[in-house]
Scaffold this motif. Structure first.
Motif, PDB file in Angstrom:
ATOM      1  N   THR A 140       0.834  -1.196   0.000  1.00 17.18           N
ATOM      2  CA  THR A 140       0.000   0.000   0.000  1.00 17.18           C
ATOM      3  C   THR A 140       0.874   1.252   0.000  1.00 17.18           C
ATOM      4  OG1 THR A 140      -1.757  -1.143   1.208  1.00 17.18           O
ATOM      5  CG2 THR A 140      -1.813   1.258   1.232  1.00 17.18           C
ATOM      6  N   ALA A 141       0.432   2.263  -0.752  1.00 22.66           N
ATOM      7  CA  ALA A 141       1.089   3.570  -0.779  1.00 22.66           C
ATOM      8  C   ALA A 141       0.005   4.642  -0.718  1.00 22.66           C
ATOM      9  CB  ALA A 141       1.945   3.739  -2.033  1.00 22.66           C
ATOM     10  N   SER A 142       0.350   5.798  -0.186  1.00 26.12           N
ATOM     11  CA  SER A 142      -0.627   6.882  -0.055  1.00 26.12           C
ATOM     12  C   SER A 142      -0.383   7.943  -1.125  1.00 26.12           C
ATOM     13  CB  SER A 142      -0.552   7.514   1.337  1.00 26.12           C
ATOM     14  OG  SER A 142       0.714   8.121   1.543  1.00 26.12           O
ATOM     15  N   LEU A 143      -1.458   8.615  -1.522  1.00 24.34           N
ATOM     16  CA  LEU A 143      -1.395   9.720  -2.480  1.00 24.34           C
ATOM     17  C   LEU A 143      -2.081  10.933  -1.875  1.00 24.34           C
ATOM     18  CD1 LEU A 143      -0.837  10.960  -5.281  1.00 24.34           C
ATOM     19  CD2 LEU A 143      -3.061  10.052  -6.007  1.00 24.34           C
ATOM     20  N   ALA A 255      -5.442  -0.562   5.731  1.00 23.75           N
ATOM     21  CA  ALA A 255      -5.497  -1.749   4.876  1.00 23.75           C
ATOM     22  C   ALA A 255      -4.595  -2.833   5.447  1.00 23.75           C
ATOM     23  CB  ALA A 255      -5.078  -1.398   3.452  1.00 23.75           C
ATOM     24  N   LEU A 256      -5.199  -3.906   5.956  1.00 26.85           N
ATOM     25  CA  LEU A 256      -4.448  -5.067   6.432  1.00 26.85           C
ATOM     26  C   LEU A 256      -5.190  -6.332   5.999  1.00 26.85           C
ATOM     27  CD1 LEU A 256      -2.006  -6.017   8.150  1.00 26.85           C
ATOM     28  CD2 LEU A 256      -3.580  -6.215  10.066  1.00 26.85           C
ATOM     29  N   PRO A 257      -4.542  -7.216   5.214  1.00 28.55           N
ATOM     30  CA  PRO A 257      -5.238  -8.435   4.773  1.00 28.55           C
ATOM     31  C   PRO A 257      -5.638  -9.287   5.970  1.00 28.55           C
ATOM     32  CG  PRO A 257      -2.875  -8.558   4.308  1.00 28.55           C
ATOM     33  CD  PRO A 257      -3.158  -7.164   4.728  1.00 28.55           C
ATOM     34  N   SER A 258      -6.782  -9.988   5.847  1.00 32.14           N
ATOM     35  CA  SER A 258      -7.273 -10.785   6.974  1.00 32.14           C
ATOM     36  C   SER A 258      -6.642 -12.172   7.014  1.00 32.14           C
ATOM     37  CB  SER A 258      -8.797 -10.918   6.885  1.00 32.14           C
ATOM     38  OG  SER A 258      -9.165 -11.533   5.658  1.00 32.14           O
ATOM     39  N   ASP A 259      -6.198 -12.687   5.869  1.00 28.24           N
ATOM     40  CA  ASP A 259      -5.672 -14.045   5.835  1.00 28.24           C
ATOM     41  C   ASP A 259      -4.644 -14.154   4.713  1.00 28.24           C
ATOM     42  OD1 ASP A 259      -5.356 -16.683   6.485  1.00 28.24           O
ATOM     43  OD2 ASP A 259      -7.058 -17.393   5.315  1.00 28.24           O
ATOM     44  N   THR A 269       5.731 -10.929   2.958  1.00 25.03           N
ATOM     45  CA  THR A 269       5.671  -9.477   3.150  1.00 25.03           C
ATOM     46  C   THR A 269       4.241  -9.084   3.486  1.00 25.03           C
ATOM     47  OG1 THR A 269       7.445  -9.126   1.537  1.00 25.03           O
ATOM     48  CG2 THR A 269       6.082  -7.230   2.094  1.00 25.03           C
ATOM     49  N   VAL A 270       4.051  -8.441   4.651  1.00 24.02           N
ATOM     50  CA  VAL A 270       2.733  -7.947   5.061  1.00 24.02           C
ATOM     51  C   VAL A 270       2.854  -6.435   5.251  1.00 24.02           C
ATOM     52  CG1 VAL A 270       0.830  -8.142   6.682  1.00 24.02           C
ATOM     53  CG2 VAL A 270       2.303 -10.111   6.279  1.00 24.02           C
ATOM     54  N   ALA A 271       2.226  -5.683   4.338  1.00 28.36           N
ATOM     55  CA  ALA A 271       2.301  -4.223   4.396  1.00 28.36           C
ATOM     56  C   ALA A 271       0.951  -3.655   4.807  1.00 28.36           C
ATOM     57  CB  ALA A 271       2.717  -3.646   3.046  1.00 28.36           C
ATOM     58  N   CYS A 272       0.965  -2.619   5.636  1.00 28.43           N
ATOM     59  CA  CYS A 272      -0.283  -2.017   6.107  1.00 28.43           C
ATOM     60  C   CYS A 272      -0.130  -0.503   6.163  1.00 28.43           C
ATOM     61  CB  CYS A 272      -0.652  -2.560   7.485  1.00 28.43           C
ATOM     62  SG  CYS A 272      -2.180  -1.847   8.134  1.00 28.43           S
ATOM     63  N   ALA A 273      -1.062   0.197   5.525  1.00 31.67           N
ATOM     64  CA  ALA A 273      -1.091   1.659   5.584  1.00 31.67           C
ATOM     65  C   ALA A 273      -1.904   2.109   6.787  1.00 31.67           C
ATOM     66  CB  ALA A 273      -1.700   2.229   4.297  1.00 31.67           C
ATOM     67  N   PHE A 274      -1.549   3.274   7.322  1.00 27.98           N
ATOM     68  CA  PHE A 274      -2.269   3.789   8.478  1.00 27.98           C
ATOM     69  C   PHE A 274      -2.218   5.304   8.477  1.00 27.98           C
ATOM     70  CE2 PHE A 274       2.133   3.105   9.793  1.00 27.98           C
ATOM     71  CZ  PHE A 274       2.465   4.318  10.365  1.00 27.98           C
ATOM     72  N   THR A 275      -3.066   5.916   9.309  1.00 28.55           N
ATOM     73  CA  THR A 275      -3.051   7.355   9.518  1.00 28.55           C
ATOM     74  C   THR A 275      -2.929   7.623  11.006  1.00 28.55           C
ATOM     75  OG1 THR A 275      -5.480   7.380   9.562  1.00 28.55           O
ATOM     76  CG2 THR A 275      -4.415   7.853   7.457  1.00 28.55           C
ATOM     77  N   GLY A 276      -2.603   8.850  11.353  1.00 28.25           N
ATOM     78  CA  GLY A 276      -2.467   9.232  12.759  1.00 28.25           C
ATOM     79  C   GLY A 276      -1.500  10.378  12.914  1.00 28.25           C
ATOM     80  N   GLU A 277      -1.836  11.358  13.762  1.00 30.86           N
ATOM     81  CA  GLU A 277      -0.980  12.519  14.000  1.00 30.86           C
ATOM     82  C   GLU A 277      -1.001  12.849  15.483  1.00 30.86           C
ATOM     83  OE1 GLU A 277       1.728  15.271  13.187  1.00 30.86           O
ATOM     84  OE2 GLU A 277       0.844  14.001  11.634  1.00 30.86           O
ATOM     85  N   PRO A 278       0.136  12.818  16.170  1.00 29.42           N
ATOM     86  CA  PRO A 278       1.460  12.517  15.632  1.00 29.42           C
ATOM     87  C   PRO A 278       1.604  11.056  15.228  1.00 29.42           C
ATOM     88  CG  PRO A 278       1.547  12.685  18.021  1.00 29.42           C
ATOM     89  CD  PRO A 278       0.167  13.112  17.617  1.00 29.42           C
ATOM     90  N   THR A 279       2.678  10.725  14.482  1.00 32.67           N
ATOM     91  CA  THR A 279       2.888   9.361  14.004  1.00 32.67           C
ATOM     92  C   THR A 279       2.814   8.382  15.179  1.00 32.67           C
ATOM     93  OG1 THR A 279       4.313  10.155  12.224  1.00 32.67           O
ATOM     94  CG2 THR A 279       4.456   7.814  12.807  1.00 32.67           C
ATOM     95  N   PRO A 280       1.904   7.392  15.111  1.00 35.67           N
ATOM     96  CA  PRO A 280       1.712   6.501  16.265  1.00 35.67           C
ATOM     97  C   PRO A 280       2.878   5.543  16.473  1.00 35.67           C
ATOM     98  CG  PRO A 280       0.380   5.790  14.393  1.00 35.67           C
ATOM     99  CD  PRO A 280       0.984   7.094  14.003  1.00 35.67           C
ATOM    100  N   GLU A 281       2.959   5.018  17.697  1.00 38.27           N
ATOM    101  CA  GLU A 281       3.911   3.961  18.006  1.00 38.27           C
ATOM    102  C   GLU A 281       3.399   2.654  17.409  1.00 38.27           C
ATOM    103  OE1 GLU A 281       5.881   1.689  21.888  1.00 38.27           O
ATOM    104  OE2 GLU A 281       4.803   3.587  22.129  1.00 38.27           O
TER     105      GLU A 281
END
Length: 346
Positions: A140-143, A255-259, A269-281
């Motif tokens: 996943t990548a953000s635009l 976005a995180l696949p369930s299985d 490789t398991v990639a997951c996009a996320f949001t949050g401010e400030p950048t979460p731990e």
């Protein structure tokens, strides 16, 4: 048991490993177990296929981008896998429909999503999923598409005593602005030799910067400008005000696949996009145990950016299967999600 054939025992599991298998190993393999109570026997029909098989994995992943409205966007990545994986693109977890300004293409193992003349509404999280019957992977990548706003220049006249020196640019933390007047008057400056008044014109300030200055100014008396230390007090006071007025965003997993199913020995490789401010731990865990970067003799890798976290497991082993939990947290909230990793034996 030799260099070519290795016996192994793990609990009640008995294994035979054939190194560098060739056609001379084809045929019926028998496994016989004997005890004083009797004999058990099983057989395997071994045939070798010339066709190579491999689960999909990313050689390169698409990168997040910030662009201006009207520009073209190109998300590109390289995916390995045999047979060639099926590819699907998603925006904010919804399948992308091909349109006059959105197209997808492939050149060998390189897959591309192009957005022409991007609009602000095209902003979001873009995910590519690749799968064949050996496994699947996703990235996943953000635009972020920034709107173009043209503002007419506004002229501001600043009056100050001749002994006060204003250099270069004017920041919102070092100028006092009266919100009720378009012309900012600095007649309250004190100076031991204030004999003449000088006008300085700053024509480069936009209406937007004028507004932001008005909102962040602190009313100060004329005695506050007597020396350098007073100006420092003004800046620190304004800085505290700006920080106190800041607002954050609680973390959210986009976005995180369930299985995920993958063959033993492959790279997961398991990639997951996320949001949050400030950048979460960011914390990856399995069975309640936190996963550390470079653990398991360096097989486990965790790579993080401001909006993407990736868990990579090299040379996947059977015991790596299970439920993996991604947890995010900052001072404004938390979020978590779980993916089930299924490891298929070769």
């Amino acid at each position: 048991n030799s260099e070519e054939y290795r016996y192994g025992v793990s609990g009640s599991d008995q294994t035979l490993t054939i190194k560098q298998a060739s056609h001379r190993e084809e045929g019926i393999l028998s496994c016989i177990g004997k005890t004083s109570q009797g004999v058990v026997k099983c057989q395997f029909d071994l045939t070798l296929s010339e066709e190579l098989s491999d689960a999909p994995s990313f050689i390169t992943q698409p990168r997040s981008q910030n662009i201006n409205e009207g520009q073209n966007v190109l998300f590109s990545c390289e995916v390995s896998g045999e047979p060639s994986p099926e590819i699907e693109w998603f925006k904010n977890n919804l399948p992308i429909s091909i349109s006059s300004n959105i197209s997808v293409s492939r050149s060998r193992n390189v897959y591309t999503l192009e957005i022409r003349n991007a609009a602000v509404s095209d902003s979001g999280k873009y995910t590519i999923k690749a799968k064949n019957f050996h496994g699947q992977c996703s990235a996943t990548a953000s635009l972020t598409v920034l709107p173009l706003v043209e503002e007419p220049p506004r002229e501001v006249v600043l009056k100050t005593s001749s002994d006060v020196s204003l250099h270069g640019s004017v920041s919102s933390q070092s100028v006092q602005m009266s919100a009720s007047k378009q012309e900012a008057s600095f007649s309250s400056f004190s100076s031991s030799s204030a004999s003449s008044m000088t006008e300085m014109k700053f024509a480069s300030m936009s209406a937007q910067s004028m507004s932001s200055m008005q909102e962040s100014f602190v009313e100060m008396s004329s005695s506050s400008f007597m020396g350098k230390s007073s100006m420092t007090q003004l800046e620190s006071s304004t800085s505290r005000m700006l920080k106190a007025g800041g607002r954050g965003i609680p973390p959210k997993i986009e976005a995180l696949p369930s299985d995920i199913s993958i063959d033993e020995g492959k790279v997961l490789t398991v990639a997951c996009a996320f949001t949050g401010e400030p950048t979460p731990e960011i914390t990856w865990s399995c069975g309640g145990r936190k996963i550390q970067n470079q653990e398991q003799q360096g097989r486990f890798h965790i790579e993080n950016t401001d909006d993407l976290t990736t868990l990579i497991i090299m040379d996947v082993q059977k015991q790596d299967g299970g439920l993996y939990t991604l947890s995010l947290g900052n001072e404004f909230g938390s979020d978590s999600a779980t993916v089930n990793i299924n490891i298929r034996s070769m």
